[in-house]
Scaffold this motif. Structure first.
Motif, PDB file in Angstrom:
ATOM      1  N   HIS A   9     -53.672  72.985  23.921  1.00 55.93           N
ATOM      2  CA  HIS A   9     -52.747  73.063  25.057  1.00 55.93           C
ATOM      3  C   HIS A   9     -53.303  72.310  26.255  1.00 55.93           C
ATOM      4  CE1 HIS A   9     -50.736  74.851  28.564  1.00 55.93           C
ATOM      5  NE2 HIS A   9     -49.755  75.195  27.752  1.00 55.93           N
ATOM      6  N   ARG A  10     -54.585  72.505  26.524  1.00 52.97           N
ATOM      7  CA  ARG A  10     -55.210  71.839  27.676  1.00 52.97           C
ATOM      8  C   ARG A  10     -55.275  70.336  27.465  1.00 52.97           C
ATOM      9  NH1 ARG A  10     -55.269  70.514  32.181  1.00 52.97           N
ATOM     10  NH2 ARG A  10     -57.153  70.202  33.407  1.00 52.97           N
ATOM     11  N   LEU A  11     -55.582  69.899  26.256  1.00 51.15           N
ATOM     12  CA  LEU A  11     -55.643  68.467  25.966  1.00 51.15           C
ATOM     13  C   LEU A  11     -54.296  67.807  26.234  1.00 51.15           C
ATOM     14  CD1 LEU A  11     -57.023  65.931  24.783  1.00 51.15           C
ATOM     15  CD2 LEU A  11     -56.300  66.724  22.517  1.00 51.15           C
ATOM     16  N   LEU A  12     -53.217  68.427  25.765  1.00 49.68           N
ATOM     17  CA  LEU A  12     -51.890  67.844  25.976  1.00 49.68           C
ATOM     18  C   LEU A  12     -51.529  67.819  27.465  1.00 49.68           C
ATOM     19  CD1 LEU A  12     -49.883  69.362  22.994  1.00 49.68           C
ATOM     20  CD2 LEU A  12     -50.889  67.079  23.195  1.00 49.68           C
ATOM     21  N   ASP A  13     -51.921  68.843  28.207  1.00 52.49           N
ATOM     22  CA  ASP A  13     -51.670  68.844  29.654  1.00 52.49           C
ATOM     23  C   ASP A  13     -52.401  67.690  30.341  1.00 52.49           C
ATOM     24  OD1 ASP A  13     -49.988  71.000  29.572  1.00 52.49           O
ATOM     25  OD2 ASP A  13     -51.481  72.461  30.262  1.00 52.49           O
ATOM     26  N   ILE A  14     -53.645  67.468  29.946  1.00 54.25           N
ATOM     27  CA  ILE A  14     -54.430  66.374  30.542  1.00 54.25           C
ATOM     28  C   ILE A  14     -53.764  65.039  30.274  1.00 54.25           C
ATOM     29  CG2 ILE A  14     -56.621  65.110  30.364  1.00 54.25           C
ATOM     30  CD1 ILE A  14     -57.940  67.859  29.771  1.00 54.25           C
ATOM     31  N   LEU A  15     -53.363  64.822  29.025  1.00 51.47           N
ATOM     32  CA  LEU A  15     -52.743  63.546  28.660  1.00 51.47           C
ATOM     33  C   LEU A  15     -51.392  63.367  29.356  1.00 51.47           C
ATOM     34  CD1 LEU A  15     -53.558  63.464  24.840  1.00 51.47           C
ATOM     35  CD2 LEU A  15     -54.732  62.222  26.674  1.00 51.47           C
ATOM     36  N   ALA A  16     -50.603  64.441  29.424  1.00 55.43           N
ATOM     37  CA  ALA A  16     -49.298  64.336  30.087  1.00 55.43           C
ATOM     38  C   ALA A  16     -49.460  64.059  31.580  1.00 55.43           C
ATOM     39  CB  ALA A  16     -48.497  65.619  29.870  1.00 55.43           C
ATOM     40  N   ASP A  17     -50.412  64.714  32.230  1.00 52.68           N
ATOM     41  CA  ASP A  17     -50.654  64.468  33.654  1.00 52.68           C
ATOM     42  C   ASP A  17     -51.087  63.026  33.897  1.00 52.68           C
ATOM     43  OD1 ASP A  17     -49.995  67.070  34.226  1.00 52.68           O
ATOM     44  OD2 ASP A  17     -52.074  67.767  34.434  1.00 52.68           O
ATOM     45  N   ARG A  18     -51.964  62.534  33.052  1.00 50.03           N
ATOM     46  CA  ARG A  18     -52.438  61.156  33.202  1.00 50.03           C
ATOM     47  C   ARG A  18     -51.295  60.170  32.979  1.00 50.03           C
ATOM     48  NH1 ARG A  18     -54.842  57.210  35.689  1.00 50.03           N
ATOM     49  NH2 ARG A  18     -56.001  55.739  34.369  1.00 50.03           N
ATOM     50  N   ALA A  19     -50.464  60.432  31.971  1.00 52.32           N
ATOM     51  CA  ALA A  19     -49.333  59.547  31.705  1.00 52.32           C
ATOM     52  C   ALA A  19     -48.379  59.510  32.893  1.00 52.32           C
ATOM     53  CB  ALA A  19     -48.607  60.015  30.442  1.00 52.32           C
ATOM     54  N   ARG A  20     -48.052  60.664  33.434  1.00 56.57           N
ATOM     55  CA  ARG A  20     -47.144  60.703  34.586  1.00 56.57           C
ATOM     56  C   ARG A  20     -47.723  59.974  35.786  1.00 56.57           C
ATOM     57  NH1 ARG A  20     -45.415  66.035  32.536  1.00 56.57           N
ATOM     58  NH2 ARG A  20     -47.348  66.910  33.381  1.00 56.57           N
ATOM     59  N   SER A  21     -49.042  60.090  35.970  1.00 57.03           N
ATOM     60  CA  SER A  21     -49.670  59.414  37.109  1.00 57.03           C
ATOM     61  C   SER A  21     -49.554  57.898  37.017  1.00 57.03           C
ATOM     62  CB  SER A  21     -51.144  59.817  37.208  1.00 57.03           C
ATOM     63  OG  SER A  21     -51.937  59.160  36.215  1.00 57.03           O
ATOM     64  N   LEU A  22     -49.351  57.390  35.799  1.00 57.12           N
ATOM     65  CA  LEU A  22     -49.222  55.952  35.580  1.00 57.12           C
ATOM     66  C   LEU A  22     -47.755  55.499  35.563  1.00 57.12           C
ATOM     67  CD1 LEU A  22     -51.944  55.561  32.798  1.00 57.12           C
ATOM     68  CD2 LEU A  22     -52.096  54.709  35.148  1.00 57.12           C
ATOM     69  N   GLY A  23     -46.828  56.453  35.747  1.00 58.62           N
ATOM     70  CA  GLY A  23     -45.423  56.088  35.790  1.00 58.62           C
ATOM     71  C   GLY A  23     -44.639  56.376  34.528  1.00 58.62           C
ATOM     72  N   VAL A  24     -45.242  57.086  33.573  1.00 59.36           N
ATOM     73  CA  VAL A  24     -44.530  57.457  32.346  1.00 59.36           C
ATOM     74  C   VAL A  24     -43.637  58.664  32.630  1.00 59.36           C
ATOM     75  CG1 VAL A  24     -44.806  58.287  29.973  1.00 59.36           C
ATOM     76  CG2 VAL A  24     -46.399  56.593  30.908  1.00 59.36           C
ATOM     77  N   GLN A  25     -42.429  58.632  32.087  1.00 64.16           N
ATOM     78  CA  GLN A  25     -41.514  59.761  32.195  1.00 64.16           C
ATOM     79  C   GLN A  25     -41.751  60.678  31.003  1.00 64.16           C
ATOM     80  OE1 GLN A  25     -39.449  59.864  34.846  1.00 64.16           O
ATOM     81  NE2 GLN A  25     -38.419  61.791  34.343  1.00 64.16           N
ATOM     82  N   VAL A  26     -42.127  61.915  31.246  1.00 71.00           N
ATOM     83  CA  VAL A  26     -42.357  62.885  30.171  1.00 71.00           C
ATOM     84  C   VAL A  26     -41.277  63.948  30.251  1.00 71.00           C
ATOM     85  CG1 VAL A  26     -43.990  64.472  29.086  1.00 71.00           C
ATOM     86  CG2 VAL A  26     -44.838  62.433  30.289  1.00 71.00           C
ATOM     87  N   GLU A  27     -40.448  64.032  29.214  1.00 70.29           N
ATOM     88  CA  GLU A  27     -39.324  64.961  29.198  1.00 70.29           C
ATOM     89  C   GLU A  27     -39.499  65.986  28.083  1.00 70.29           C
ATOM     90  OE1 GLU A  27     -35.743  62.735  28.814  1.00 70.29           O
ATOM     91  OE2 GLU A  27     -35.912  61.802  30.806  1.00 70.29           O
ATOM     92  N   TYR A  28     -39.269  67.254  28.427  1.00 67.68           N
ATOM     93  CA  TYR A  28     -39.414  68.344  27.466  1.00 67.68           C
ATOM     94  C   TYR A  28     -38.058  68.960  27.167  1.00 67.68           C
ATOM     95  CZ  TYR A  28     -44.396  68.071  28.566  1.00 67.68           C
ATOM     96  OH  TYR A  28     -45.681  67.635  28.739  1.00 67.68           O
ATOM     97  N   GLY A  29     -37.984  69.639  26.019  1.00 73.26           N
ATOM     98  CA  GLY A  29     -36.794  70.387  25.671  1.00 73.26           C
ATOM     99  C   GLY A  29     -35.636  69.560  25.151  1.00 73.26           C
ATOM    100  N   ARG A  30     -35.906  68.352  24.665  1.00 72.49           N
ATOM    101  CA  ARG A  30     -34.850  67.536  24.081  1.00 72.49           C
ATOM    102  C   ARG A  30     -35.289  67.044  22.711  1.00 72.49           C
ATOM    103  NH1 ARG A  30     -32.683  61.489  25.820  1.00 72.49           N
ATOM    104  NH2 ARG A  30     -31.111  61.324  24.172  1.00 72.49           N
ATOM    105  N   GLU A  31     -34.542  67.400  21.694  1.00 73.64           N
ATOM    106  CA  GLU A  31     -34.869  66.959  20.336  1.00 73.64           C
ATOM    107  C   GLU A  31     -34.095  65.693  19.999  1.00 73.64           C
ATOM    108  OE1 GLU A  31     -35.432  68.711  15.820  1.00 73.64           O
ATOM    109  OE2 GLU A  31     -34.418  69.928  17.346  1.00 73.64           O
ATOM    110  N   ILE A  32     -34.812  64.677  19.579  1.00 71.84           N
ATOM    111  CA  ILE A  32     -34.207  63.410  19.166  1.00 71.84           C
ATOM    112  C   ILE A  32     -34.074  63.421  17.651  1.00 71.84           C
ATOM    113  CG2 ILE A  32     -34.399  60.899  19.216  1.00 71.84           C
ATOM    114  CD1 ILE A  32     -34.065  62.178  21.967  1.00 71.84           C
ATOM    115  N   THR A  33     -32.859  63.215  17.152  1.00 71.23           N
ATOM    116  CA  THR A  33     -32.639  63.269  15.708  1.00 71.23           C
ATOM    117  C   THR A  33     -32.277  61.927  15.102  1.00 71.23           C
ATOM    118  OG1 THR A  33     -30.313  63.885  16.019  1.00 71.23           O
ATOM    119  CG2 THR A  33     -31.922  65.683  15.845  1.00 71.23           C
TER     120      THR A  33
END
Length: 387
Positions: free
Chosen positions: A99-123
């Motif tokens: 859980h902590r690893l994914l939080d670190i990576l998501a925070d770093r990605a957002r800081s670089l301008g990546v859009q991270v969206e949760y709760g949407r399943e792509i089929t």
């Protein structure tokens, strides 16, 4: 270029970080079907060589990962009541909460301008407005399965049963424990990932699993039995699991996924969507990070998308082949545990350290041990810790 990453695991997140670092003009969105913070899993283990690679690729995220990891440099093996052997090596191992690893990576990605969206399943690919779709949605990838014939997907199911558990016991060494029962051997490997929790993976043959009644036991009853079997190493600490919806325990057979190709048009596979390697070599997260780095390098090296994906497919599949072979031999070693467990503890533990060997399955273990005196294959446990 607009990029959509499907799946919010380490592969997709790290790809988005590295891609943004080398070319900030990329518009990248990571889509995770689950709500933020709902990932399942205990700890992730990795080794010092991965940490060095992470620092070279993105020192900022690597330093935060290291700060949130627990280190060990020794390995302990318990073989029933016959022996407890501790080995120390120069290679360091680390554990971090998934859980902590994914939080670190998501925070770093957002800081670089990546859009991270949760709760949407792509089929399906058609749901995404993107020039490139990166499928990092795991072994059950919906995007891959829609074109399984093209990818040439094959799954080999392992013989043994296993279950991922947590425990409040702090293991300051990577710990193996082998326990003999009236129905055969059962074993576990444990490693710490936080100040107050460790991962405990339990494995056994189908005969032992059924003989102990684990195939019929509820989650609670199964954990109680495992706590008794591994009482010597748990020191009174409980095991923690996650039950299925019907209350049964989440026992699994490992599935080794391979694909003939890792891309189709503008869709490319990453991490467990492309390949899986048996957990006993502790390489899953490292390989996911490596996939991300190879894909970024290919996109930078080739101006045309098709050429870039072909290069990634060719070079990365070649690079991971040794790890896949190592994982197969390691899984087979455990599936054939009775072949090795009866040897004196020091010899058995040395053979455990050589479970990746392509030679060992084809010669009598005693002959393999004797050959070491001449050729130095085993080397007093070489390869034991760094799986």
């Amino acid at each position: 270029m607009k990029v959509a990453c499907v799946g919010g695991g380490p592969a997709s997140l790290y790809f988005s970080i590295l891609m943004k670092r080398v070319d900030p003009s990329y518009e990248i969105t990571v889509h995770e079907r689950n709500p933020a913070g709902s990932t399942y899993g205990w700890g992730v283990t990795y080794w010092d060589d991965l940490l060095n690679n992470l620092r070279a690729a993105d020192a900022e995220s690597a330093d935060v990962i290291r700060e949130n990891s627990i280190r060990w440099d020794s390995w302990v093996t318990h073989v029933q009541d016959r022996a407890t052997v501790t080995l120390s090596e120069s290679d360091e191992g680390f554990g971090i909460c998934r859980h902590r690893l994914l939080d670190i990576l998501a925070d770093r990605a957002r800081s670089l301008g990546v859009q991270v969206e949760y709760g949407r399943e792509i089929t399906s690919r058609e749901e995404l407005d993107a020039d490139l779709v990166v499928a990092g949605d795991g072994i059950n990838s919906v995007l891959r399965e829609r074109h399984a014939d093209h990818f040439g997907s094959e799954v080999a199911v392992g013989r043994n049963h296993y279950i991922w558990l947590g425990t409040t016991k702090f293991f300051d060494s990577f710990t193996f424990a082998f326990v003999e029962t009236a129905h055969g051997w059962i074993w576990c490997y444990c490693y710490v990932y936080s100040d107050d929790h460790s991962t405990c993976v339990v494995e056994c043959s189908p005969e032992t699993w059924k003989g102990l009644g684990l195939d019929q036991a509820s989650q609670a009853d199964g954990l109680a039995l495992l706590e008794k079997l591994f009482a010597d190493i748990l020191d009174g600490h409980p095991l923690i699991g996650r039950a299925n919806s019907d209350g049964s325990a989440n026992w699994l057979n490992f599935r080794t996924l391979t694909n003939r190709t890792w891309y189709r048009d503008d869709l490319v596979l990453l991490g467990d969507a492309a390949h899986t390697t048996h957990y006993s070599i502790g390489a899953g997260t490292a390989l996911a990070f490596g996939d991300a780095a190879f894909l970024v390098n290919a996109l930078q090296a080739e101006p045309e998308l098709e050429a870039a994906l072909a290069r990634y497919d060719r070079e990365r599949r070649s690079a991971i082949r040794p790890h896949q072979k190592s994982a197969r031999y390691s899984a087979q070693w455990y599936e054939n545990l009775p072949r090795y467990i009866g040897y004196p503890p020091i010899q058995m533990i040395a053979l455990l350290g050589q479970r990746h060997s392509a030679v060992l399955p084809h010669v009598p273990p005693r002959l393999y041990i004797m050959a070491d005196r001449v050729m130095g294959w085993i080397g007093g446990g070489s390869g034991f810790g760094k799986r």
